[in-house]
Design a protein around this motif. Structure first.
Motif, PDB file in Angstrom:
ATOM      1  N   THR A  51       0.815  -1.206   0.000  1.00  0.00           N
ATOM      2  CA  THR A  51       0.000   0.000   0.000  1.00  0.00           C
ATOM      3  C   THR A  51       0.853   1.262   0.000  1.00  0.00           C
ATOM      4  N   ASN A  52       1.966   1.234   0.684  1.00  0.00           N
ATOM      5  CA  ASN A  52       2.797   2.431   0.767  1.00  0.00           C
ATOM      6  C   ASN A  52       3.336   2.837  -0.596  1.00  0.00           C
ATOM      7  N   ASP A  53       3.454   1.877  -1.503  1.00  0.00           N
ATOM      8  CA  ASP A  53       4.001   2.179  -2.813  1.00  0.00           C
ATOM      9  C   ASP A  53       2.930   2.456  -3.854  1.00  0.00           C
ATOM     10  N   VAL A  54       1.665   2.185  -3.545  1.00  0.00           N
ATOM     11  CA  VAL A  54       0.594   2.386  -4.514  1.00  0.00           C
ATOM     12  C   VAL A  54       0.249   3.873  -4.584  1.00  0.00           C
ATOM     13  N   ASP A  55       0.182   4.379  -5.801  1.00  0.00           N
ATOM     14  CA  ASP A  55      -0.131   5.792  -6.012  1.00  0.00           C
ATOM     15  C   ASP A  55      -1.557   6.012  -6.502  1.00  0.00           C
TER      16      ASP A  55
END
Length: 616
Positions: free
Chosen positions: A28-32
């Motif tokens: 999730t932290n990498d999803v934009d």
């Protein structure tokens, strides 16, 4: 970019969709960005009427779940039961431009929207990307019809602008939905055996979509990851068992996610140079179904993509300059600078958002970006300036974000997300001053303010959302009749948030005298006698108003405090039910009718009988 497709089968949304969206994981932290395509959302007439007034429950669910993770709804489009939602991290919003939507009906020969496609296209850091959510015809023998419908959707959907007018003209296309392709030739027993034995590869070559990708010209260039998850259709609702009904439909991968990269052009670009190779690359990191969701006969499917651009736009079209903190109203000044080529509109506005807002119009307050010298600032690259009024600013402490909303592109063209904004303004004065002749208490004033404090989640500037009667303070006025005053009919019911006037600091509370309150618990005859005695005394005074005469208690705060001072539109007159009915019965027995209003438009009269033209 995360892409999700789910045929929800007219079901109500589940309580939790965090696993479906791959939240609370390292991914999730990498999803934009997240694109969610739904099919068969309940679209019955009564449900569509409700959704026309309020956001549908599925969209509300995804906004509520994603907003704590800083995802904002960028755009949405609905065609009956087919919905597409596109979310992005709020700090990417200034780089998402040229947002447009379209839809194509293919059901009943193009007249019904139960089948077809909806799309959202936008420029992401200067690259044109299109999300296309489709629901194609069902059944094994309708493969050719699916091909024709998909070709129709590609042909019919056209967008405005100098580039990427058609879907396949975009640099990157994500095509997903309930595409309804089935497994040919193999019987249901073998299909279930392959699923139970986890030898899914034996089914791939008979999948209609896999066959079509190599034979249909319209699908040339579309890619899909390996189908390493069981077929997602058809299940008994509430279980993970395939169809056990009399029809016993054969399991199939009906729910799919594909993508296509636009091939580089062979000629020269507009600048006379040969385009560089490999300007955009896509890698699929995940492609899976989610068996834990059982509300529908379909299982949802999700895919995560890593999209790499060769270059990107680093500077937004509008830049906002603001102080780090507003502790006084005079500090609420916003300066902004527009880049050359920015299409400014007189309908642009700057919104003030709480951190964690859900969509561009989920603002706390806003101000029109109508600087007197706006055109000169744009031409000479100077900073324009606007200021929030004191009434529009939120009271108390909190973290906020400013966003410049461009009406031309229907998106937030600039934000103060990098700097952030801390607002710490003193709350409005509680209680009442010594000059308040009604002697109201601070507690009563606060309860009145609860009634008057709207949540500014207007769907557009200048419109205020209708509020539901859920205020706990209404319980304090049990047994009251609320009647609109004819003097205030015709006034604006819903002023825009910006034009809303500040409330009086000392709001007079309405106190019913002890004589009136004492009528509770007495019988009808005693109530009538009490009303008669009051009419004969000086307790009531007659006042002349628009529409005729009326009597108000001279000692009651009703005579001193006009409810219009409360800011309610229209103003309300408050009476005890028992008292009003008692006077009415007594008056009927005596043959005349006191001052009463039978409807908001009926005339008002005092001491007139029915013979004089006033019907009871």
């Amino acid at each position: 970019i995360t892409v999700v497709t789910w045929n929800v089968g007219t079901a109500m949304p589940p309580n939790d969709v965090t696993s479906l969206l791959h939240l609370n994981t390292g991914e999730t932290n990498d999803v934009d960005m997240i694109a969610i395509g739904l099919q068969e959302v309940n679209s019955k007439i009564n449900k569509r009427l409700k959704d026309a007034l309020f956001t549908d429950q599925w969209s509300e669910l995804f906004m509520d779940v994603l907003s704590p993770f800083h995802f904002i709804l960028v755009s949405t489009v609905r065609m009956q039961g087919v919905i597409l939602l596109v979310f992005a991290k709020y700090y990417h919003l200034p780089f998402l431009q040229d947002i447009q939507t379209d839809c194509t009906r293919t059901g009943l020969g193009g007249y019904w929207g139960n089948k077809g496609g909806v799309s959202v296209r936008l420029s992401i850091f200067g690259h044109m990307v299109c999300f296309l959510n489709c629901h194609l015809p069902a059944h094994l023998e309708k493969a050719e019809q699916r091909k024709e419908d998909f070709a129709t959707i590609l042909h019919m959907q056209q967008f405005e602008g100098p580039v990427a007018n058609g879907i396949l003209d975009h640099d990157l296309v994500f095509w997903f939905g309930d595409l309804n392709f089935r497994i040919e030739s193999l019987d249901i027993c073998f299909v279930k055996y392959a699923i139970d034995s986890n030898v899914l590869s034996q089914l791939w070559e008979k999948d209609q979509l896999n066959i079509a990708k190599s034979t249909w010209p319209v699908l040339r260039g579309f890619q899909e990851g390996p189908l390493n998850f069981p077929p997602t259709f058809k299940f008994d609702v509430g279980t993970n068992k395939y169809d056990s009904s009399a029809k016993k439909r054969k399991p199939a991968w009906t729910d799919r996610i594909l993508w296509k990269i636009k091939p580089p052009s062979k000629g020269l670009d507009t600048g006379g140079h040969r385009p560089s190779q490999g300007v955009l690359s896509v890698s699929q990191l995940c492609y899976c179904s989610h068996m834990e969701y059982t509300v529908s006969d379909h299982k949802p499917v999700a895919a995560i993509f890593a999209v790499q651009f060769a270059s990107k736009v680093d500077k937004p079209l509008v830049e906002i300059y603001v102080a780090d903190e507003w502790s006084r109203p005079e500090q609420a000044v916003v300066r902004y600078k527009m880049a050359v080529g920015f299409h400014r509109s007189s309908w642009d506005w700057i919104g003030l958002y709480r951190v964690g807002f859900r969509h561009p119009k989920d603002y706390v307050s806003y101000v029109w970006a109508r600087s007197d010298d706006g055109e000169r600032c744009l031409e000479k690259q100077l900073c324009a300036q606007v200021m929030f009024s004191e009434e529009a600013l939120p009271k108390g402490n909190g973290e906020y974000i400013l966003g410049y909303y461009s009406n031309t592109s229907s998106s937030i063209a600039a934000s103060s997300a990098d700097a952030g904004l801390q607002i710490s303004l003193p709350r409005s004065e509680e209680g009442s001053s010594s000059t308040d002749s009604s002697g109201s208490s601070s507690e009563e004033d606060d309860s009145t303010l609860v009634l008057l404090a709207p949540k500014s989640r207007s769907p557009s500037p200048g419109k205020m959302k209708r509020h539901r009667s859920r205020s706990p303070s209404l319980a304090k006025f049990q047994g009251l009749i609320l009647r609109p005053s004819s003097r205030d009919r015709g006034t604006s019911r819903s002023p825009s948030p910006q034009s809303r006037r500040s409330l009086p600091r000392n709001i007079p509370a309405i106190h019913l005298p002890q004589e009136e309150l004492g009528h509770h618990g007495i019988n009808s005859k005693e109530r009538g006698q009490a009303a008669e005695s009051l009419e004969g005394s000086s307790f009531y005074q007659t006042v002349q108003g628009q529409g005729g005469l009326r009597r108000v208690s001279a000692d009651s705060s009703l005579a001193r405090a006009d409810p219009r001072n409360l800011g309610l539109l229209p103003a309300l007159r408050l009476e005890m039910i028992d008292q009003a009915l008692g006077r009415r019965r007594e008056s009927a027995d005596q043959g005349y009718y006191p001052c009463q209003r039978m409807s908001p438009t009926s005339p008002t009269g005092c001491g007139t009988s029915p013979k004089e033209g006033h019907s009871p």
